[in-house]
Design an enzyme around this catalytic site. Structure first.
Site, mmCIF file in Angstrom:
data_model
loop_
_atom_site.group_PDB
_atom_site.id
_atom_site.type_symbol
_atom_site.label_atom_id
_atom_site.label_comp_id
_atom_site.label_asym_id
_atom_site.label_seq_id
_atom_site.Cartn_x
_atom_site.Cartn_y
_atom_site.Cartn_z
ATOM 1 N N ASN A 121 -5.894 -14.378 -4.974
ATOM 2 C CA ASN A 121 -6.180 -15.008 -6.267
ATOM 3 C C ASN A 121 -6.169 -16.526 -6.086
ATOM 4 O OD1 ASN A 121 -5.608 -16.328 -8.783
ATOM 5 N ND2 ASN A 121 -5.121 -14.341 -9.669
ATOM 6 N N HIS A 127 -4.899 -20.919 -8.771
ATOM 7 C CA HIS A 127 -4.073 -22.134 -8.735
ATOM 8 C C HIS A 127 -4.672 -23.271 -7.921
ATOM 9 C CE1 HIS A 127 -1.428 -20.598 -11.522
ATOM 10 N NE2 HIS A 127 -0.970 -19.614 -10.774
ATOM 11 N N HIS A 138 -8.954 -15.216 -12.559
ATOM 12 C CA HIS A 138 -8.714 -14.891 -13.967
ATOM 13 C C HIS A 138 -9.398 -15.969 -14.802
ATOM 14 C CE1 HIS A 138 -5.468 -13.889 -17.250
ATOM 15 N NE2 HIS A 138 -6.690 -13.836 -17.718
ATOM 16 N N ARG A 170 -9.598 -17.374 -18.058
ATOM 17 C CA ARG A 170 -8.823 -17.277 -19.295
ATOM 18 C C ARG A 170 -9.620 -17.846 -20.460
ATOM 19 N NH1 ARG A 170 -3.049 -16.401 -17.991
ATOM 20 N NH2 ARG A 170 -2.727 -16.539 -20.225
ATOM 21 N N ARG A 203 -8.007 -22.676 -18.635
ATOM 22 C CA ARG A 203 -7.024 -23.648 -18.127
ATOM 23 C C ARG A 203 -7.138 -23.866 -16.618
ATOM 24 N NH1 ARG A 203 -1.437 -20.292 -18.803
ATOM 25 N NH2 ARG A 203 -2.191 -20.127 -20.926
ATOM 26 N N GLU A 232 -10.338 -10.891 -13.339
ATOM 27 C CA GLU A 232 -9.304 -10.534 -14.319
ATOM 28 C C GLU A 232 -9.716 -11.138 -15.647
ATOM 29 O OE1 GLU A 232 -5.600 -12.151 -13.120
ATOM 30 O OE2 GLU A 232 -5.555 -11.049 -11.258
ATOM 31 N N THR A 287 1.827 -17.476 -17.255
ATOM 32 C CA THR A 287 1.009 -16.553 -16.467
ATOM 33 C C THR A 287 1.079 -15.196 -17.169
ATOM 34 O OG1 THR A 287 0.708 -15.570 -14.278
ATOM 35 C CG2 THR A 287 2.967 -16.040 -14.935
ATOM 36 N N THR A 288 0.305 -14.211 -16.682
ATOM 37 C CA THR A 288 0.294 -12.901 -17.335
ATOM 38 C C THR A 288 1.694 -12.301 -17.296
ATOM 39 O OG1 THR A 288 -1.871 -12.727 -16.302
ATOM 40 C CG2 THR A 288 -1.078 -10.792 -17.469
ATOM 41 N N GLU A 308 -3.643 -1.523 -11.782
ATOM 42 C CA GLU A 308 -2.892 -2.487 -10.980
ATOM 43 C C GLU A 308 -1.495 -2.540 -11.573
ATOM 44 O OE1 GLU A 308 -4.688 -6.277 -10.036
ATOM 45 O OE2 GLU A 308 -2.720 -7.218 -9.875
ATOM 46 N N HIS A 328 1.430 -9.432 -8.779
ATOM 47 C CA HIS A 328 2.206 -10.375 -9.594
ATOM 48 C C HIS A 328 3.555 -10.685 -8.952
ATOM 49 C CE1 HIS A 328 2.128 -12.688 -13.302
ATOM 50 N NE2 HIS A 328 3.410 -12.782 -13.050
ATOM 51 N N GLY A 329 3.702 -11.935 -8.581
ATOM 52 C CA GLY A 329 4.978 -12.406 -8.031
ATOM 53 C C GLY A 329 5.206 -12.053 -6.570
ATOM 54 N N GLY A 383 -1.539 -14.441 -5.499
ATOM 55 C CA GLY A 383 -2.078 -15.772 -5.742
ATOM 56 C C GLY A 383 -1.106 -16.889 -5.443
HETATM 57 N N1 PXP Z 1 -2.643 -9.598 -10.606
HETATM 58 C C1 PXP Z 1 -2.805 -9.942 -11.903
HETATM 59 C C2 PXP Z 1 -3.404 -8.933 -12.827
HETATM 60 C C3 PXP Z 1 -2.457 -11.231 -12.371
HETATM 61 O O1 PXP Z 1 -2.643 -11.548 -13.667
HETATM 62 C C4 PXP Z 1 -1.946 -12.168 -11.442
HETATM 63 C C5 PXP Z 1 -1.621 -13.548 -11.904
HETATM 64 O O2 PXP Z 1 -2.790 -14.207 -12.274
HETATM 65 C C6 PXP Z 1 -1.810 -11.773 -10.100
HETATM 66 C C7 PXP Z 1 -2.146 -10.483 -9.711
HETATM 67 C C8 PXP Z 1 -1.301 -12.714 -9.057
HETATM 68 O O3 PXP Z 1 0.026 -13.034 -9.328
HETATM 69 P P1 PXP Z 1 0.744 -14.176 -8.465
HETATM 70 O O4 PXP Z 1 0.001 -15.452 -8.712
HETATM 71 O O5 PXP Z 1 2.138 -14.180 -8.998
HETATM 72 O O6 PXP Z 1 0.661 -13.751 -7.026
#
Ligand code: PXP
Length: 252
Positions: free
Chosen positions: A10, A13, A46, A48, A52, A73, A103-104, A154, A194-195, A216
């Protein structure tokens, strides 16, 4: 069971840094190419509602330049549906979106929005776009995702990744394993994200049912110091090594 987990990178950022100065750089499109050189199997962005980080221009260029797969996304809104039809990403991952969030923060309420989501999933699939739903590791939500025709889910791994104690971490991991098994039984492709960080990717990559990891923040953060290609390669190596060990353990 997949022998190697696919790594989706991702690049949101990279765009966050650019938008901090409303400058033309750093360019997430270039970052995506470098991520692919480093071994990414997919580029995730993503778009948005508030734009942003990723901009419409980025998405259009990524559609032309991404050599692997492009995963968009997006929130389940008419505006985003139009963007998806115009851009035709390989995959759309539907996510909940709140303006105030950093973030999500959580997964979709598939049960609560089943009728609207079912229509949206059908429209996207008709356009030959693979549809994934971002959900918390919750069996009922995953069952509903299968019932409304999603191709994939996911799993939101945030609670596992942010767990502060060993017990909570173990409990969250167990939950992810159980729900991943349910997803595969329901013939859903199972992804996770995520994370995820260099320190916790091994636990998730060891779950044989998970075929794709979307990462990401940790990769972009590391790329500042070591470069994008190397940051992606290092994450891929950790994920692949963990998966190989898990495959061997399963064969014993
Ligand atoms: N998957 C989804 C659906 C997300 O919304 C995000 C954050 O944009 C990620 C993965 C990636 O998360 P991270 O940036 O914490 O690795």
């Amino acid at each position: 069971m997949s022998l190697l987990p696919r790594l989706g990178v991702n690049v949101d950022h990279v765009a966050t840094v650019r938008q901090a100065r409303h400058a033309p750089y750093p360019d997430p499109v270039l970052a995506a190419s470098l991520a692919e050189l480093g071994g990414a199997a997919q580029i995730t962005v993503h778009l948005r509602e508030d734009r942003r980080h990723i901009q419409d221009r980025d998405l259009k260029l990524l559609r032309k330049t991404v050599q692997t797969k492009l995963n968009l996304e997006m929130a389940a809104t008419p505006e985003m549906l139009r963007v998806a039809f115009e851009t035709r990403p390989d995959t759309v991952t539907l996510v909940p979106e709140r303006r105030q969030e950093v973030t999500t923060e959580g997964g979709l309420d598939v049960i609560g929005q089943k009728d609207a989501l079912k229509r949206l999933v059908a429209e996207l699939k008709q356009a030959e776009i693979h549809v994934s739903l971002f959900v918390d590791p919750n069996v009922e939500q995953v069952q509903m995702a299968a019932r409304i025709g999603a191709d994939a889910i996911e799993l939101h791994t945030g609670r596992f990744c942010e767990a502060r104690t060993r017990d909570v971490r173990a409990e969250e991991l167990r939950r992810i394993v159980d729900v991943a098994k349910t997803a595969v039984k329901l013939k859903l492709a199972c992804c996770a994200g995520h994370g995820i960080h260099y320190d916790n990717v091994a636990d998730l990559a060891s779950i044989l049912e998970i075929e794709e990891l979307n990462i990401g923040h940790s990769i972009v953060a590391r790329a500042i110091f070591v470069g994008m290609e190397r940051a992606v390669r290092e994450m891929n190596e950790l994920a692949r090594a963990a998966r190989q060990q898990a495959v061997l353990a399963a064969q014993r």
